[in-house]
Design an enzyme around this catalytic site. Structure first.
Site, PDB file in Angstrom:
ATOM      1  N   HIS A  71     -13.185   2.890   3.363  1.00 29.42           N
ATOM      2  CA  HIS A  71     -12.108   3.643   4.003  1.00 29.42           C
ATOM      3  C   HIS A  71     -12.565   3.989   5.410  1.00 29.42           C
ATOM      4  O   HIS A  71     -13.147   3.146   6.105  1.00 29.42           O
ATOM      5  CB  HIS A  71     -11.713   4.862   3.158  1.00 29.42           C
ATOM      6  CG  HIS A  71     -10.460   5.506   3.628  1.00 29.42           C
ATOM      7  ND1 HIS A  71     -10.446   6.747   4.221  1.00 29.42           N
ATOM      8  CD2 HIS A  71      -9.182   5.069   3.654  1.00 29.42           C
ATOM      9  CE1 HIS A  71      -9.213   7.046   4.573  1.00 29.42           C
ATOM     10  NE2 HIS A  71      -8.415   6.042   4.240  1.00 29.42           N
TER      11      HIS A  71
ATOM     12  N   HIS B  35      -9.642  -1.717   6.313  1.00 31.51           N
ATOM     13  CA  HIS B  35     -10.383  -0.616   6.932  1.00 31.51           C
ATOM     14  C   HIS B  35     -11.734  -1.019   7.510  1.00 31.51           C
ATOM     15  O   HIS B  35     -12.434  -0.168   8.044  1.00 31.51           O
ATOM     16  CB  HIS B  35     -10.601   0.511   5.917  1.00 31.51           C
ATOM     17  CG  HIS B  35      -9.457   1.469   5.806  1.00 31.51           C
ATOM     18  ND1 HIS B  35      -9.318   2.568   6.616  1.00 31.51           N
ATOM     19  CD2 HIS B  35      -8.379   1.488   4.973  1.00 31.51           C
ATOM     20  CE1 HIS B  35      -8.230   3.230   6.285  1.00 31.51           C
ATOM     21  NE2 HIS B  35      -7.630   2.593   5.289  1.00 31.51           N
TER      22      HIS B  35
ATOM     23  N   ASP C  72       0.194   5.601  -1.137  1.00 29.82           N
ATOM     24  CA  ASP C  72      -0.786   6.588  -1.571  1.00 29.82           C
ATOM     25  C   ASP C  72      -0.214   7.662  -2.489  1.00 29.82           C
ATOM     26  O   ASP C  72      -0.759   8.769  -2.565  1.00 29.82           O
ATOM     27  CB  ASP C  72      -1.417   7.255  -0.349  1.00 29.82           C
ATOM     28  CG  ASP C  72      -2.440   6.359   0.324  1.00 29.82           C
ATOM     29  OD1 ASP C  72      -3.399   5.965  -0.346  1.00 29.82           O
ATOM     30  OD2 ASP C  72      -2.271   6.058   1.513  1.00 29.82           O
TER      31      ASP C  72
ATOM     32  N   HIS D 127      -2.733  -3.029   5.069  1.00 31.06           N
ATOM     33  CA  HIS D 127      -1.955  -2.087   5.898  1.00 31.06           C
ATOM     34  C   HIS D 127      -2.624  -1.961   7.261  1.00 31.06           C
ATOM     35  O   HIS D 127      -3.352  -1.028   7.537  1.00 31.06           O
ATOM     36  CB  HIS D 127      -1.781  -0.732   5.209  1.00 31.06           C
ATOM     37  CG  HIS D 127      -3.036  -0.061   4.721  1.00 31.06           C
ATOM     38  ND1 HIS D 127      -3.903  -0.635   3.828  1.00 31.06           N
ATOM     39  CD2 HIS D 127      -3.562   1.165   5.007  1.00 31.06           C
ATOM     40  CE1 HIS D 127      -4.903   0.189   3.586  1.00 31.06           C
ATOM     41  NE2 HIS D 127      -4.731   1.295   4.287  1.00 31.06           N
TER      42      HIS D 127
ATOM     43  N   ASP E 244       1.920   1.918   3.742  1.00 29.75           N
ATOM     44  CA  ASP E 244       1.015   3.071   3.789  1.00 29.75           C
ATOM     45  C   ASP E 244       1.789   4.379   3.814  1.00 29.75           C
ATOM     46  O   ASP E 244       1.410   5.339   4.491  1.00 29.75           O
ATOM     47  CB  ASP E 244       0.037   2.998   4.966  1.00 29.75           C
ATOM     48  CG  ASP E 244      -1.186   3.910   4.771  1.00 29.75           C
ATOM     49  OD1 ASP E 244      -1.325   4.486   3.681  1.00 29.75           O
ATOM     50  OD2 ASP E 244      -1.985   4.050   5.703  1.00 29.75           O
TER      51      ASP E 244
ATOM     52  N   GLU F 224      -8.882   1.885  -3.173  1.00 26.72           N
ATOM     53  CA  GLU F 224      -9.038   2.001  -1.722  1.00 26.72           C
ATOM     54  C   GLU F 224     -10.378   2.658  -1.401  1.00 26.72           C
ATOM     55  O   GLU F 224     -10.509   3.874  -1.408  1.00 26.72           O
ATOM     56  CB  GLU F 224      -7.895   2.792  -1.089  1.00 26.72           C
ATOM     57  CG  GLU F 224      -7.985   2.748   0.430  1.00 26.72           C
ATOM     58  CD  GLU F 224      -6.830   3.421   1.143  1.00 26.72           C
ATOM     59  OE1 GLU F 224      -6.609   3.119   2.338  1.00 26.72           O
ATOM     60  OE2 GLU F 224      -6.144   4.245   0.514  1.00 26.72           O
TER      61      GLU F 224
ATOM     62  N   HIS G  80       0.825  -1.213   0.000  1.00 27.38           N
ATOM     63  CA  HIS G  80       0.000   0.000   0.000  1.00 27.38           C
ATOM     64  C   HIS G  80       0.857   1.261   0.000  1.00 27.38           C
ATOM     65  O   HIS G  80       1.677   1.461   0.894  1.00 27.38           O
ATOM     66  CB  HIS G  80      -0.910   0.016   1.230  1.00 27.38           C
ATOM     67  CG  HIS G  80      -2.052   0.976   1.123  1.00 27.38           C
ATOM     68  ND1 HIS G  80      -3.252   0.629   0.549  1.00 27.38           N
ATOM     69  CD2 HIS G  80      -2.177   2.263   1.502  1.00 27.38           C
ATOM     70  CE1 HIS G  80      -4.081   1.668   0.596  1.00 27.38           C
ATOM     71  NE2 HIS G  80      -3.444   2.685   1.160  1.00 27.38           N
TER      72      HIS G  80
END
Length: 421
Positions: free
Chosen positions: A173, A214, A45, A235, A336, A146, A43
């Site tokens: 999320h 999540h 971003d 993550h 992450d 995500e 993961h």
């Protein structure tokens, strides 16, 4: 994706020295191992970082080929970190005003990344692409979605995302959706609704990895009850060590091996460190949401005391806890990294630092065999099973279609017959 950034004045991490390690040192052994076996990060971003930067989603303008000292991810440091495969998150906030369009824009950023840097990234959709990329001296570039908010409560976009190259979906999320409860929001559905279960089964049919990073624990259990393929927690850390709502509780961890899944340790400080979590909880509102603006302001001014710092060693602690609880065959790494060059564990400031984490585990007595599993072997084994399951299911199952309304609408009340009146 983490939501908290703190200022340099409150929390200054010193990056590890980049001198060549002595021969036969743990770090030298880590580099040698990663030259032979693939490191898969579950993961990152970067697509959202590029979107929110001055480049406004233009990968060429962002300049990924140069070092970004204000951030944590760029091509030079991915190379230094020996990253063999990177899962890029097409993340959008739950409250995004145009979620379906925004997901497509995030997918476009990943596609730009691959097209702009053809010498670095190999667009990847299959497990075998990881070693194919490594042999070519490239990094396998995978697309993950995500958050299911971009579905806009319809199953159809799942197949469009798959056609665009997505091979993993994080169900939600930080916000609960109409069909799935988030770990960090109020529950609405007691876990998954009928539509949510259809999402899970359709992801199985497509051969896309289901990510429960999540979701609420109730959803974790429900997904494990119905999935036909391994799942991942891309993550997340261990709730037994740090009681963050995003971490995985023991009763879920105890089911991961039976599913063949993988739990991937992450680097977010409040997921690692009880003191950091307690500090952040000062900024929780009545509904359980973090006030990030107030948190950031307090961190800059030091008005709520020094911000507790997490460390690389604590990441290793969570990894070792996972290994003891679920076994060495079911663990991985999902950093992450989300653009903060400041708010990271000391020793894991950016994507160049992955070998330092393996060196820490080497110092703790880990074998090359178990390090190979952690670095990417376990994830690739689970991914292969997901792909195989999808290939079989598509031969016997039609595509699932419909919306939340068609799956979750209350059954119409039955009229009482005259005979029973």
């Amino acid at each position: 994706m983490a939501r908290s950034r703190v200022g340099k004045t409150s929390m200054q991490n010193d990056a590890p020295t980049r001198h060549s390690p002595p021969r036969h040192s743990p770090l030298s052994r880590a580099f040698s191992l990663l030259d032979r076996v693939p490191l898969v990060d579950g993961h990152n971003d970067l697509p959202w970082v590029i979107r929110e930067s001055e480049a406004k989603g233009d990968v060429a303008a962002y300049g990924l080929e140069r070092r970004h000292q204000e951030s944590d991810t760029d091509i030079p440091r991915l190379r230094e970190g020996r990253v063999a495969a990177q899962w890029w998150a097409a993340y959008i906030p739950t409250e995004a005003p145009h979620p379906a369009r925004t997901v497509l824009e995030q997918i476009d950023i990943v596609r730009q990344l691959n097209e702009r840097h053809v010498d670095t990234f190999l667009p990847a959709t299959r497990p075998g692409d990881v070693m194919r990329a490594k042999r070519k001296g490239k990094i396998a570039s995978f697309l993950a979605i995500e958050g299911g908010v971009g579905l806009e409560d319809s199953l159809g976009p799942l197949r469009v995302w798959h056609a665009a190259g997505a091979r993993l979906m994080t169900l939600c999320h930080n916000g609960t959706l109409a069909w799935v409860d988030s770990a960090t929001d109020e529950p609405r559905s007691g876990g998954l609704t009928a539509f949510g279960r259809a999402v899970v089964l359709e992801l199985n049919r497509l051969g896309m990895i289901i990510d429960c990073a999540h979701v609420a624990p109730s959803v974790m259990h429900q997904v494990l009850d119905i999935t036909r393929a391994p799942i991942v927690f891309s993550h997340s850390n261990a709730r037994a060590l740090c009681d963050h709502r995003r971490n995985v509780p023991d009763d879920v961890l105890d089911r991961v091996a039976g599913n063949g899944g993988v739990v991937m340790a992450t680097f977010i400080p409040s997921f690692l460190n009880r003191a950091r979590l307690a500090w952040e909880n000062q900024f929780m509102d009545a509904g359980g949401a973090l006030d990030f603006a107030a948190l950031h302001d307090a961190a800059l001014k030091g008005s709520r005391g020094a911000v507790p710092v997490a460390t690389l060693a604590e990441v290793a602690d969570h990894i070792e806890y996972f290994a003891g609880r679920v076994g060495h065959d079911h663990i991985g790494i999902g950093s992450d990294f989300f653009g903060s060059a400041i708010d990271t564990p000391r020793g894991l400031e950016d994507v160049s630092c992955f070998p330092h984490l393996l060196a820490e585990l080497i110092q703790r007595g880990w074998s090359d065999r178990n390090l190979t599993k952690l670095a990417g072997g376990n994830f690739l084994r689970a991914f292969r099973k997901v792909e195989q399951t999808g290939n079989l299911l598509r031969q016997s199952e039609p595509a699932r279609t419909g919306t939340v309304a068609s799956f979750d609408a209350p059954a119409p009340a039955r009229k009482r017959s005259k005979e029973r009146a």
